[in-house]
Design an enzyme around this catalytic site. Structure first.
Site, PDB file in Angstrom:
ATOM      1  N   SER A 137      16.679  13.919  31.428  1.00  0.00           N
ATOM      2  CA  SER A 137      16.885  14.246  32.846  1.00  0.00           C
ATOM      3  C   SER A 137      17.429  15.658  33.008  1.00  0.00           C
ATOM      4  O   SER A 137      16.966  16.439  33.845  1.00  0.00           O
ATOM      5  CB  SER A 137      17.846  13.236  33.480  1.00  0.00           C
ATOM      6  OG  SER A 137      17.329  11.930  33.398  1.00  0.00           O
TER       7      SER A 137
ATOM      8  N   HIS B 151      15.687  10.221  36.341  1.00  0.00           N
ATOM      9  CA  HIS B 151      16.354   9.337  35.381  1.00  0.00           C
ATOM     10  C   HIS B 151      15.510   9.227  34.127  1.00  0.00           C
ATOM     11  O   HIS B 151      14.283   9.386  34.142  1.00  0.00           O
ATOM     12  CB  HIS B 151      16.578   7.940  35.997  1.00  0.00           C
ATOM     13  CG  HIS B 151      15.349   7.080  36.029  1.00  0.00           C
ATOM     14  ND1 HIS B 151      14.920   6.327  34.976  1.00  0.00           N
ATOM     15  CD2 HIS B 151      14.468   6.854  37.034  1.00  0.00           C
ATOM     16  CE1 HIS B 151      13.834   5.673  35.299  1.00  0.00           C
ATOM     17  NE2 HIS B 151      13.525   5.980  36.560  1.00  0.00           N
ATOM     18  N   CYS B 152      16.179   9.006  33.012  1.00  0.00           N
ATOM     19  CA  CYS B 152      15.513   8.627  31.769  1.00  0.00           C
ATOM     20  C   CYS B 152      16.125   7.302  31.369  1.00  0.00           C
ATOM     21  O   CYS B 152      16.071   6.337  32.125  1.00  0.00           O
ATOM     22  CB  CYS B 152      15.643   9.724  30.726  1.00  0.00           C
ATOM     23  SG  CYS B 152      17.296  10.430  30.577  1.00  0.00           S
ATOM     24  N   SER B 153      16.735   7.242  30.182  1.00  0.00           N
ATOM     25  CA  SER B 153      17.443   6.020  29.815  1.00  0.00           C
ATOM     26  C   SER B 153      18.929   6.171  30.141  1.00  0.00           C
ATOM     27  O   SER B 153      19.480   5.412  30.927  1.00  0.00           O
ATOM     28  CB  SER B 153      17.254   5.713  28.330  1.00  0.00           C
ATOM     29  OG  SER B 153      17.926   4.531  27.974  1.00  0.00           O
TER      30      SER B 153
END
Length: 1367
Positions: free
Chosen positions: A1282, A1274-1276
């Site tokens: 990702s 995950h990122c934001s």
């Protein structure tokens, strides 16, 4: 007339009636079905309550009939008198009237009336007395009490019934006995009726009849059979026989009847848990054998039953004797110094204790009691210790007892034997000095204890006897050695001069002074020890060894005549290579030769001396085995065998990767490997020594062979080397043809000789060291001449950066673009010899006479600036450009611009303006058509695109020429739009539309094209740049594998990937942009219904990043709550599985618990976090892990604890423990959290090294998952960073197996599972540079422009520029 007819009708009817009456009276006796007309009779079934009136079938005078009833009984009260009643005939029963509900014993007046046409007349009237009714003693208000000799019958009379008296008849049935009839008058005022039948016999059946009487009429009798209660049994006798059976007998009253007897027995302690038995009345006893436990107290309840009557119970209580003991024995108890009587008791009997009686000749009779114990095996025992004297006779008597009831006695008369226990007395029996020695304990305290026990259970005057008898030798069996000793004399007993290796039986026992021998004896067989031998190594070679065997000490032949030596030699794998038995003699000293051994192998020699293994030995005395010290030795080294699985794989045009496995038989310690490299077609062979170390788990040796040349074929052989010499050649000699590639980038630039510069010519010099043949033999070189502007930039009119013109084709330009001045073959030169080549430019004055597409070295333009670079060819399609030379200006100044030229330029500008106005008008009218065409690749035809491109090119060219002649093109471009002149980037393009040599191209001397305006590139205003040319469809590059569906996949071979990236980077990454735009709509339009539910919308961090329904991760939702299974996350394919990753958004505060629920349910081994929690002051991801180590935090029903944390330069690794309560207890799992914090949002890291290290470390430490559990990334938003990380990880794994690299296909495949994976072009390009960084190692990272967009400034190899070749 009418009256006459009526009277005639009456006469006829009267005649018929008289005739019918006569007929009925005549047939009354013959037919029961004939009834008198209007007869009144009581009903045969209910004569006390119903009357039946018979009616004629057809009566001529009446249509219907009625019967009126009146109670006319005399002397009764009105309450008892019945009411008047009327009954009429009905169609259902037209031939009779049934009168019911009358009262028994009452007199009724019955009047029968006939009716017709409303008139009624009396036909008949009669008085009837109803039958009385006997009382019912079975009704609810009745009671019959039965005793042994009488029966009392009670009931309540019916008030409406009338009777005068009752009669009771009763008689005994079997045997028959009649009793007088009882006559009882009825008393009307008395409601209760009671009859007493006395003087009856007990236990008999009686027939009872009760009849009611009224006015001489008798009722139907009430009949019943009643039984008197039988008399109880007189007595019950219980006898217990010798076995386990109980005899129960009884005596019944001889005047009492009985059908059967009931015996009910139970334990007195549990009377409710009883057993019932039924015995016929003919029996007077019964045996109970299995269901009673001996020794228990029981009670028996006996009753007599006759019919339904039961006598009074007779209760008898009795106690069963317990079973006697099974057996007992008397043994000495050495611990207590007494004799112990141990009795075994039966388990099938209750026993509370044992009674033991002992009597002796000199001892008084004693009675003792012992409690019961139960062993672990479930047996019952009792025991008692007696202080008795050994050697005397005693009488023992023992019985079991239960509730003070004793069993039969078990008696024995026993002579007590003396005790003996070898271990309890601490004796030692051993071989010593060629004999056998018996030793008493050395401890005085212990011996004191032994003497005390000896005096009590052995006898103070008793002795310990030792007998030693030879076994197996017939002539010595009678030579038994006898010894005696006692604790009074603790000196050792020694039997000497025994035969070495012989077997002896040793017996130890005690004897009293009266000659009683102990029941316990110690028997032991001892074989005398075997002789010892020494085994030594005499000599050893590569394949053989010699062993010498000698005795340790001297022995005569008789002591070793029955002994053998067993010698076994095993290799390092435990396999036996020598196994032999030899008979030992006094002069035994053989030399053993071991042949056929393997070189450099370790062997062990195990030797055993076995005595007593002959056929004359008895099984009571096993053979004695003596194991000698193990001997180990190793054979000498030999030449090794051939290496295994030799393979070669080219890495580039000048190096290969050679792999092999070590020899199966190294035959020694490998010192190194000798690699022979032979060029096919020549005698050139070189040998390379390679070390033997290998860092791979499969022990594969890898070595890179350099200094090869592209375009040649080489063969390779490998030999292993030990100190014994070189091993065999590998059975397979692989060959490889090195690929031909573009020449390496020269490290030096050509130099223009200043002194040679003229107005139209100059001389250029360049060394032969730039002819590097690593990538293939350089066949030709070309001299590329480029005129520069005032800012030293090159004219970019040609579309391709590598495209070139000929000298004649550039004459139409004010600033000449790049053209080929010379193309020349190269003679073979030595690369290590620095020789300079001089070439003159501008020497051919006849270039205007040749064809325009022919290469010609025409004169240069005077007062113009030029750069020169050298283009080297390994083949017509593979070439590399050198760095450009310094700018050099030709001689003489440019003349002044004449007035006519200025006027001509102004006219051209006016013409361009008119054409532009017409074009803009046409552009606005066709705007919609152009927009529709731009949405599809197959919009306008290529012909229209070419026309529009030609129009733009012509307009830009004319404007540039005019502005150049007016001197308006000298504007200095902004600093951000220029790059250093020594770092150009070029692409390979075939210029077929300009007529130039298709194998020559021109380098791009500028920087990133997108950062420069049209005026800076061509001198034309930027508004022209915005004119659309429609979608341009480019064919895929030649580096893409042929046959692939380029709309979904564009695989590139590993060896072509570097060229592919260079070609894609050309023209300011134009092909990257074009390829990325092709994926813009991939996956768009798939169902996202779950994300758009109103209850799920707050769970999405970004409204434009939904989760596709077909691939979303579903949480468990046991309560079926709407939206309870939703989380913004999708399964994404990786290298090993279609669900290797879960791409998820950064958790929100409201979805944090859902995130951990997903981690637990999917059993994820790792979480990859690619964002900080806050970036540039904005929340990007809620911190979903605890702040401190070893401090558990509860998220939902999952307890999360950080157990370890390690920080690196760009990322942090945390080990997290998850705990959750389940049906089987508390379950614990571990998750590793990889947190990369150097990745900017919506972009790419500044250098790929960090993310490559991060990816490789993650893949190396990822634990094996038996369930193929996915890893969360995950990122934001969960799409950009990702998707980039997943692509890098997947492609790195793919490349490690040699598979083609398909960045385009990987991203497309991810976008079908989750939207917008790899969110922008910069990240898409970054994936290529990461893979290239891994493949080449030395390539630097891509840089970024001042606007933050990805900028490709070209690749640098060995500190210099790389210029790519064309097709």
């Amino acid at each position: 007339m009418i009256r006459w007819k009526y009277e005639l009708h009456s006469l006829i009817w009267l005649f018929l009636v008289l005739h019918l009456s006569k007929c009925q009276s005549d047939s009354l006796t013959t037919s029961a079905e004939q009834h008198e007309l209007f007869a009144i009779k009581k009903d045969s079934l209910s004569p006390w309550s119903q009357i039946l009136v018979s009616l004629p079938r057809r009566h001529p005078l009446y249509q219907s009939f009625a019967a009126k009833i009146q109670d006319v009984t005399e002397n009764i009260s009105d309450e008892v008198r019945d009411s008047n009643k009327t009954f009429v005939s009905s169609d259902d029963a037209p031939y009779s009237i049934r009168i019911h509900a009358l009262r028994a014993g009452h007199r009724y007046s019955i009047a029968i009336h006939g009716q017709k046409d409303g008139s009624t007349s009396l036909i008949k009237e009669e008085s009837v007395v109803m039958d009385p009714r006997a009382p019912d003693f079975r009704s609810m208000d009745s009671d019959i009490q039965v005793a042994e000799h009488n029966i009392t019958m009670r009931t309540i009379k019916n008030d409406s019934y009338l009777q005068d008296s009752f009669s009771i008849e009763y008689r005994q049935i079997n045997p028959d006995k009649k009793f007088p009839v009882l006559q009882i008058l009825d008393i009307p005022e008395q409601k209760n009726l009671e009859f007493y039948l006395g003087n009856l016999n007990s236990g008999f059946d009686y027939s009872v009849r009760v009849i009611a009487h009224k006015d001489g009429m008798s009722s139907r009798p009430w009949i019943s059979t009643l039984t008197t209660k039988p008399s109880p049994l007189k007595e019950v006798n219980i006898n217990q026989n010798a076995g386990s059976c109980v005899e129960v007998s009884w005596q019944n009253d001889e005047f009492s009847g009985a059908d059967f007897y009931t015996i009910q027995y139970s334990l007195q302690s549990t009377p409710n848990n009883s057993t019932n038995m039924t015995i016929p009345s003919t029996e007077s006893s019964i045996s109970i054998c299995d269901s009673m436990l001996q020794g228990e107290a029981y009670q028996i309840i006996a009753t007599v039953q006759k019919g339904g009557q039961v006598s009074e119970p007779l209760i008898t209580k009795f106690q069963l004797r317990p079973l006697p003991p099974i057996d007992f024995r008397v043994r000495a108890d050495l611990k207590r110094g007494k004799y112990k009587l141990l009795a075994e008791l039966p388990t099938s009997s209750k026993i509370d204790k044992c009674q033991i009686t002992v009597a002796g000749d000199e001892a008084e009779r004693s009675v003792n009691y012992a409690n019961i114990e139960q062993t672990k095996s479930g047996h019952k025992i009792c025991w008692f210790n007696f202080a008795l004297s050994p050697g005397e006779r005693f009488d023992f008597s023992i019985s079991s007892m239960a509730n003070e009831s004793a069993s039969q006695k078990l008696q024995k008369s026993i002579v007590l034997t003396p005790a003996f226990d070898f271990n309890a007395f601490g004796l030692t029996l051993q071989e010593s000095n060629g004999g056998i020695e018996l030793i008493w304990p050395k401890s005085e305290v212990f011996m004191t204890r032994v003497k005390d026990i000896w005096n009590k259970v052995v006898g103070a005057e008793s002795l310990l006897n030792m007998r030693i008898t030879p076994i197996g030798n017939n002539d010595e069996t009678d030579k038994t050695l006898k010894f005696e000793t006692s604790p009074k004399n603790i000196d050792p007993v020694f039997a000497k001069n025994l035969v070495k290796g012989a077997c002896y039986r040793v017996q130890l026992f005690t004897v009293t002074k009266t000659g009683i021998i102990s029941e316990t004896r110690h028997n032991e067989t001892i074989r005398m020890s075997s002789p010892a031998v020494n085994v030594s190594l005499e000599s050893v070679t590569r394949s053989s060894a010699t062993l010498r065997i000698v005795f340790s000490t001297h022995h005569d032949s008789t002591s070793i005549s029955n002994c053998q030596m067993h010698i076994v030699v095993r290799d390092m794998n435990g396999k036996s290579v020598f196994d032999k038995r030899m008979q030992l003699t006094a002069t035994f000293a053989p030399l053993l030769n071991l042949d056929g051994l393997s070189p450099f192998h370790k062997y062990t020699v195990n030797t055993q001396i076995i005595c007593g293994s002959g056929s004359s030995e008895t099984p009571q005395c096993p053979a004695a085995t003596r194991t000698m010290r193990q001997l180990s030795f190793s054979t000498r080294q030999d030449k090794p065998a051939a290496v295994q699985d030799l393979k070669v794989e080219p890495l580039n045009s000048y190096s290969v990767m050679l792999t092999w496995l070590p020899p199966a038989l190294p035959n020694g310690i490998l010192t190194h490997y000798a690699v022979n490299v032979t060029k096919i077609g020549s005698d050139e062979t070189r040998t390379i020594d390679v070390g033997v170390s290998s860092n791979r788990s499969d022990h594969t040796v890898q070595v890179v062979i350099d200094e090869l040349f592209g375009g040649h074929t080489y063969s390779f052989s490998v030999r292993a080397v030990t100190e014994a010499g070189f091993g065999e050649n590998s059975p397979v000699v692989p060959t490889v043809s090195m690929p031909l590639m573009a020449p390496p980038v020269p490290t030096v630039a050509p130099m223009i000789m200043k002194e040679s510069v003229g107005s139209h010519n100059m001389i250029v010099r360049f060394p032969t060291t730039m002819f590097d043949n690593r990538n293939g033999e350089i066949k030709q070189f070309a001299i590329i001449v480029s005129e520069t502007t005032a800012d030293e930039s090159i004219n970019r009119w040609i579309e391709s950066d590598n495209g070139t013109y000929t000298w004649q084709q550039v004459q139409r330009f004010d600033v000449w673009p790049s053209y080929v001045a010379k193309l020349q073959d190269i003679q073979k030169v030595k690369q290590d010899v620095d020789v300079s080549i001089f070439e003159e430019l501008g020497e051919d004055e006849t270039c205007l006479e040749v064809r325009a597409d022919r290469i010609c070295n025409g004169p240069l333009r005077s007062a113009s600036k030029y750069r020169v670079r050298i283009r080297l060819f390994t083949s017509p399609t593979l070439f590399t450009d050198s760095p450009p030379s310094q700018v050099m200006t030709t001689g003489s100044a440019t003349p002044a611009i004449p007035l006519l030229t200025v006027v001509a330029v102004l006219i051209v500008i006016a013409f361009v303006g008119i054409v532009g106005t017409i074009f803009l008008f046409f552009w606005n009218r066709t705007k919609k058509a152009r927009l529709a065409a731009a949405a599809f690749k197959n919009g306008p035809s290529k012909e229209k695109e070419s026309q529009w491109e030609a129009l733009k090119m012509m307009m830009a060219e004319r404007a540039a020429d005019c502005l150049a002649k007016l001197g308006l093109d000298a504007t200095t471009p902004p600093p951000s739009s220029t790059t250093s002149s020594n770092s150009p980037t070029s692409t390979s393009t075939t210029m077929t539309d300009c007529g130039s040599n298709p194998h020559l191209g021109a380098p791009n001397a500028g920087g990133h094209r997108r950062t420069r305006s049209l005026r800076e590139r061509t001198g034309v205003e930027h508004r022209l740049e915005r004119l659309s040319s429609g979608p341009v469809h480019r064919t895929p590059l030649y580096t893409v594998v042929t046959g692939a569906n380029t709309n979904k996949s564009r695989p590139v071979r590993i060896e072509d990937f570097a060229d592919h990236v260079r070609l894609m980077s050309a023209d300011s990454d134009f092909r990257f942009s074009e390829e990325y735009d092709m994926m813009r709509n991939v996956g768009v339009g798939q169902s996202v219904a779950a994300s758009e539910l109103p209850i799920n919308r707050p769970k999405n961090r970004f409204t434009n990043i939904p989760s596709y329904d077909h691939s979303r991760v579903k949480l468990s939702n046991p309560n079926n709550i709407e939206g309870g299974d939703y989380i913004n996350a999708n399964y994404v394919p990786g290298f090993s599985s279609r669900r290797e990753f879960i791409a998820a958004q950064g958790p929100l505060p409201t979805t944090r618990d859902h995130f951990w629920q997903m981690t637990w349910e999917q059993q994820c081994p790792a979480i990859i976090a690619l964002t900080k929690c806050v970036e540039k002051g904005r929340d990007k991801c809620h911190q979903y892990w605890p702040d401190h180590e070893n401090v558990p935090v509860l998220y939902g029903d999952i307890e999360v604890t950080i157990v370890a944390e390690k920080e690196f330069d760009e990322f942090v690794i945390r080990d997290i423990r998850l705990e959750k309560s389940g049906p089987d207890g508390r379950v614990t799992r571990f998750v590793r959290h990889w947190h990369y914090m150097a990745w900017p949002d919506f972009g790419a890291p500044s250098h790929p090294n960090g993310i490559i290290q991060f990816s490789r470390m993650f893949r190396h430490h990822l634990p094996h998952s038996p369930h193929n559990a996915p890893t969360i990334v995950h990122c934001s938003a969960g799409v950009g960073r990702s998707g980039t990380f997943i692509s890098i990880d997947r492609l790195l794994q793919s490349s490690s197996f040699g598979d083609p690299i398909d960045v385009f296909g990987t991203v497309c495949e991810m976008r079908y599972e989750r939207c917008q994976m790899v969110q922008n072009e910069q990240q898409y390009i970054f994936i290529h540079y990461c893979i290239l960084q891994v493949l080449q190692g030395s390539s630097p990272s891509p840089t970024s422009t001042s606007t933050g967009a990805h900028h490709n400034a070209g690749f640098v190899q060995d500190g210099q520029m790389i210029v790519e070749s064309g097709f």
